[in-house]
Design a protein around this motif. Structure first.
Motif, mmCIF file in Angstrom:
data_model
loop_
_atom_site.group_PDB
_atom_site.id
_atom_site.type_symbol
_atom_site.label_atom_id
_atom_site.label_comp_id
_atom_site.label_asym_id
_atom_site.label_seq_id
_atom_site.Cartn_x
_atom_site.Cartn_y
_atom_site.Cartn_z
ATOM 1 N N ILE A 1 17.878 50.274 -0.221
ATOM 2 C CA ILE A 1 18.014 48.607 -1.296
ATOM 3 C C ILE A 1 18.715 47.723 -0.155
ATOM 4 O O ILE A 1 18.990 46.590 0.762
ATOM 5 C CB ILE A 1 17.897 48.662 -1.931
ATOM 6 N N GLU A 2 19.823 48.486 -0.405
ATOM 7 C CA GLU A 2 20.895 47.181 0.419
ATOM 8 C C GLU A 2 21.382 47.147 1.544
ATOM 9 O O GLU A 2 21.461 46.223 1.477
ATOM 10 C CB GLU A 2 22.324 47.667 -1.232
ATOM 11 N N LYS A 3 21.101 48.231 1.933
ATOM 12 C CA LYS A 3 21.202 48.097 3.127
ATOM 13 C C LYS A 3 20.200 46.949 4.093
ATOM 14 O O LYS A 3 20.461 46.370 4.902
ATOM 15 C CB LYS A 3 21.365 49.464 4.315
ATOM 16 N N THR A 4 18.574 47.703 3.758
ATOM 17 C CA THR A 4 17.748 46.934 4.091
ATOM 18 C C THR A 4 17.785 45.180 3.972
ATOM 19 O O THR A 4 17.633 44.392 4.752
ATOM 20 C CB THR A 4 16.344 47.177 3.626
ATOM 21 N N THR A 5 18.054 44.615 2.826
ATOM 22 C CA THR A 5 18.066 43.275 1.989
ATOM 23 C C THR A 5 19.731 42.879 3.312
ATOM 24 O O THR A 5 19.635 41.486 3.761
ATOM 25 C CB THR A 5 18.368 42.359 1.231
ATOM 26 N N THR A 6 21.141 43.762 3.492
ATOM 27 C CA THR A 6 22.198 42.796 4.251
ATOM 28 C C THR A 6 21.462 42.823 5.658
ATOM 29 O O THR A 6 21.612 41.693 6.466
ATOM 30 C CB THR A 6 22.939 44.304 4.534
ATOM 31 N N PHE A 7 20.132 43.783 6.096
ATOM 32 C CA PHE A 7 20.098 44.219 7.536
ATOM 33 C C PHE A 7 19.280 42.380 8.084
ATOM 34 O O PHE A 7 19.218 41.720 8.866
ATOM 35 C CB PHE A 7 19.146 44.992 8.123
ATOM 36 N N ILE A 8 18.352 42.140 6.946
ATOM 37 C CA ILE A 8 16.798 41.210 6.858
ATOM 38 C C ILE A 8 18.141 39.581 6.416
ATOM 39 O O ILE A 8 18.002 38.861 7.586
ATOM 40 C CB ILE A 8 16.413 40.794 5.545
ATOM 41 N N GLU A 9 19.449 40.015 5.511
ATOM 42 C CA GLU A 9 20.212 38.311 5.364
ATOM 43 C C GLU A 9 20.754 38.040 6.749
ATOM 44 O O GLU A 9 20.087 37.070 7.234
ATOM 45 C CB GLU A 9 21.157 38.534 4.591
ATOM 46 N N LYS A 10 20.490 39.149 7.357
ATOM 47 C CA LYS A 10 22.072 38.822 9.069
ATOM 48 C C LYS A 10 20.746 39.143 9.692
ATOM 49 O O LYS A 10 21.476 37.375 10.576
ATOM 50 C CB LYS A 10 22.863 40.076 9.429
ATOM 51 N N GLU A 11 20.060 39.357 9.742
ATOM 52 C CA GLU A 11 19.044 39.242 11.488
ATOM 53 C C GLU A 11 18.625 38.463 11.402
ATOM 54 O O GLU A 11 17.447 37.751 12.254
ATOM 55 C CB GLU A 11 18.722 40.202 11.857
ATOM 56 N N TRP A 12 17.828 37.826 9.892
ATOM 57 C CA TRP A 12 16.814 37.295 9.692
ATOM 58 C C TRP A 12 16.383 36.128 9.138
ATOM 59 O O TRP A 12 15.053 34.927 9.361
ATOM 60 C CB TRP A 12 15.375 37.602 9.425
#
Length: 670
Positions: free
Chosen positions: A287-298
């Motif tokens: 959850i933490e890695k995926t939310t960070t990825f989405i926030e950064k890239e999208w």
């Protein structure tokens, strides 16, 4: 350049320099085909589609192919993400003609838009030969094509629609479904015993919920196995977070490398619910890695989310290649990880198990860190720290590579799926930043997507909304807003949901079929009405609406909403033949079972208790509440000054209010 230069879709713009005289799907283009009595060639794809790019390079960039297409056809390029309605109709046609579907989707139609031939990817010579034959047949024997088109059109009209049923939903049917469903479970790697392997989040949401409420440990074990193996697999980007679309093998190892917004939003919700039940630290990491990825890239400054990252990226030789951004060679890893290479190789299988092709490795785990720490006489904390450091080292190196192309349009339904994903992540972990992102996205939808005439738009690009919204946009936005209400008790989101639902009933609902059409009655009609029924990688908009209507019927004590929801479920569920394609319908059906409960929390401490309750897994509970007196029908006359009271209801009957949360937990678990 062709006419696609005027479009905003990244996929259409990719084809703007093709020698094919592409036109966009619009009334002018379609009228032109009718006026000139020319065959229409419709080619449908999306920006992250690998085989769409291959066919473009082989055929659409080729002058000889373009000459054939330009001479004999009106050529229309469609971004399936912009026009899911067009895609759905012609996908039905190709499935009827060939027994399968996929993208690129290519269809040849009569001037009135009725299809006569279609398929997916074609090699250049096959493509040109087929087009020439179709043109010749249309010139010499048009009546043959017209007769075939009429028969095919009849099939399109009826495909997927259920026969009218008046059967009431009976929960015992679920056990029958499960007996059939379980035969396809893969007990080694999770998911289903086949390749390619799609993640199908809605399937596991249902199996998690049903396993929990019926205390079926075997089902819960299967879901846990699946979620663990997906988290371990190359399908999850352990270095930077986020899931790819599917794996080409049975062990979730080598993905089709594009990352899609709709997958990642749903998987956030799934892992959040699984974490609430299990408190598994691996799920928290996902959850933490995926939310960070989405926030950064999208995530944009406006609070919107972009759509996708492409599967292809540039190699060191400057060629576009699938997965180039993500894969590793042994020498590169040795150079980066150095003394820890052996331990790294054991964790991420830099061996035959983790090898993909041509000396490329896709990182995959097949053992838990606990097993590896024990075997190597290293503390689990130290191994976790090492893994985190290794991922940081690889991340910094990978960020220097050319990145996959970004699809920077914003799709309303996908934004709402991500909104709900962030709400569910907040509920599970209590991270206020997740809630903040969800609220910002909800305001973006209200302020930029929802027009003053009451309808939603489907896409947003360059600060401009466009294309009238489809049922999926309304269904997922309503669903996301209800989730936001359940996380905040801010009734604004419920009132928005109610207004959008009423709009759907006015413009999408078909009283005769007792279902919602995919397109609004304000839109120009296609060759056939589409009723989206099957829950696929994204659940069907009708199944989402059935659930929305039930929840809103509780909040607003609206029997009309409840009756429509009940009718929809009674119409679809008895006709189900393979349950994996209707899993969200089965979740909606559980609203009308003995497991369904409603909980109201009223009083000044309601939000404190709400946060606590939301961190537990109560999938069959509709939550409501307020810190002050409320006019919401479900909460009326339930507020008592200086007290916080819990009202638990089931089947329109409520227990006496309690002021003890422990007693409520006990009741919720029974």
């Amino acid at each position: 350049m062709n006419e696609l230069k005027l479009e905003t879709s990244p996929y259409l713009l990719q084809h703007a320099n093709n020698p094919v005289h592409w036109k966009a799907w619009n009334s002018t283009t379609l009228a032109n085909a009718k006026e000139n009595q020319k065959l229409i060639l419709i080619s449908i794809g999306y920006s992250a589609c690998h085989w769409c790019h291959v066919m473009e390079h082989e055929s659409f960039e080729n002058e000889e192919v373009a000459n054939t297409m330009n001479q004999h056809f009106i050529n229309i390029k469609v971004d399936r993400e912009e026009r899911p309605d067009v895609d759905a109709i012609y996908m039905k046609a190709v499935q009827l003609m060939t027994g399968r579907g996929g993208w690129p989707l290519n269809v040849v139609c009569l001037p009135d838009g009725k299809p006569v031939w279609g398929g997916t990817y074609f090699r250049k010579n096959d493509w040109v030969n087929t087009l020439e034959q179709l043109h010749e047949l249309y010139q010499s024997q048009p009546e043959k094509l017209i007769e075939y088109a009429e028969k095919l059109h009849e099939g399109i009209e009826t495909l997927g629609l259920t026969e009218e049923k008046s059967t009431e939903f009976n929960i015992t049917i679920l056990d029958t479904f499960l007996a059939k469903w379980q035969k396809s479970f893969d007990w080694e790697f999770g998911g289903y015993s086949r390749a390619p392997k799609f993640m199908m989040p809605t399937n596991y949401q249902f199996l998690l919920q049903y396993g929990f409420i019926t205390q079926n440990e075997k089902l819960l074990e299967y879901v846990d196995l699946t979620l663990t193996k997906m988290a371990y697999g190359g399908i999850f980007d352990t270095i930077d977070g986020g899931f790819s679309r599917y794996s080409v093998d049975v062990k979730w190892h080598v993905p089709h490398f594009e990352k899609m917004a709709y997958d990642n939003g749903q998987l956030l919700s799934l892992y959040a619910n699984a974490y609430k039940l299990t408190k598994n630290e691996l799920y928290k990491e996902i959850i933490e890695k995926t939310t960070t990825f989405i926030e950064k890239e999208w995530l944009t400054n406006e609070g919107a989310f972009f759509s996708a990252l492409d599967a292809d990226s540039l190699t060191t030789e400057n060629h576009l290649e699938e997965g180039a951004f993500y894969v590793w060679k042994i020498d590169e890893i040795k150079n980066l990880i150095q003394d820890d290479f052996e331990l790294f190789s054991e964790v991420f299988n830099i061996n035959d198990f983790g090898h993909w092709e041509h000396g490329n490795y896709v990182l995959i785990q097949n053992k838990s860190l606990d097993e590896i720490s024990e075997k190597n006489h290293i503390s689990i904390d130290e191994l976790h720290l090492k893994k985190k450091n290794w991922e940081q080292i690889l991340y910094k190196t990978r960020e220097k590579r050319p990145k996959p192309r970004l699809d920077d349009k914003c799709i309303t339904s996908w934004n709402a799926i991500l909104l709900k994903g962030f709400v569910d992540a907040y509920k599970a972990l209590g991270n206020e930043n997740h809630l903040k992102i969800a609220i910002k996205n909800a305001h973006f939808i209200v302020n930029k997507i929802w027009s003053s005439d009451g309808n939603l738009r489907h896409t947003y690009k360059n600060e401009k909304p466009s294309i009238n919204g489809f049922l999926e946009d309304y269904a997922f936005v309503i669903d996301g807003f209800i989730a936001l209400y359940e996380a905040t008790f801010d009734e604004t989101w419920l009132l928005h949901s109610k207004n959008l639902t009423n709009y759907c009933l006015d413009h999408f609902y078909d009283e005769k079929k007792q279902l919602f059409r995919f397109t609004s009655d304000l839109d120009e009609a296609l060759i056939s009405n589409h009723f989206e029924l099957e829950d696929n990688v994204i659940p069907a908009s009708n199944s989402i609406m059935a659930s929305n209507l039930f929840k809103l019927s509780v909040y607003f004590e609206n029997s009309h909403y409840e009756e429509i929801s009940r009718q929809m479920i009674a119409q679809v569920v008895p006709s189900i033949d393979y349950p994996s394609a209707f899993s969200n319908w089965l979740m909606a059906a559980l609203h009308f079972s003995e497991y369904q409960k409603e909980l109201a929390i009223c009083g000044k401490e309601s939000l404190i208790h709400l946060k606590d309750i939301n961190q537990n897994y109560f999938p069959s509970v509709v939550l409501s509440g307020s810190e002050k007196k409320s006019d919401l029908p479900f909460l009326q006359n339930r507020f008592v000054e200086n007290e916080t009271l819990f009202y638990l209801c089931q089947n329109k009957m409520c227990l006496a209010p309690k002021n003890n949360i422990s007693a409520i937990y006990k009741d919720l678990n029974h």
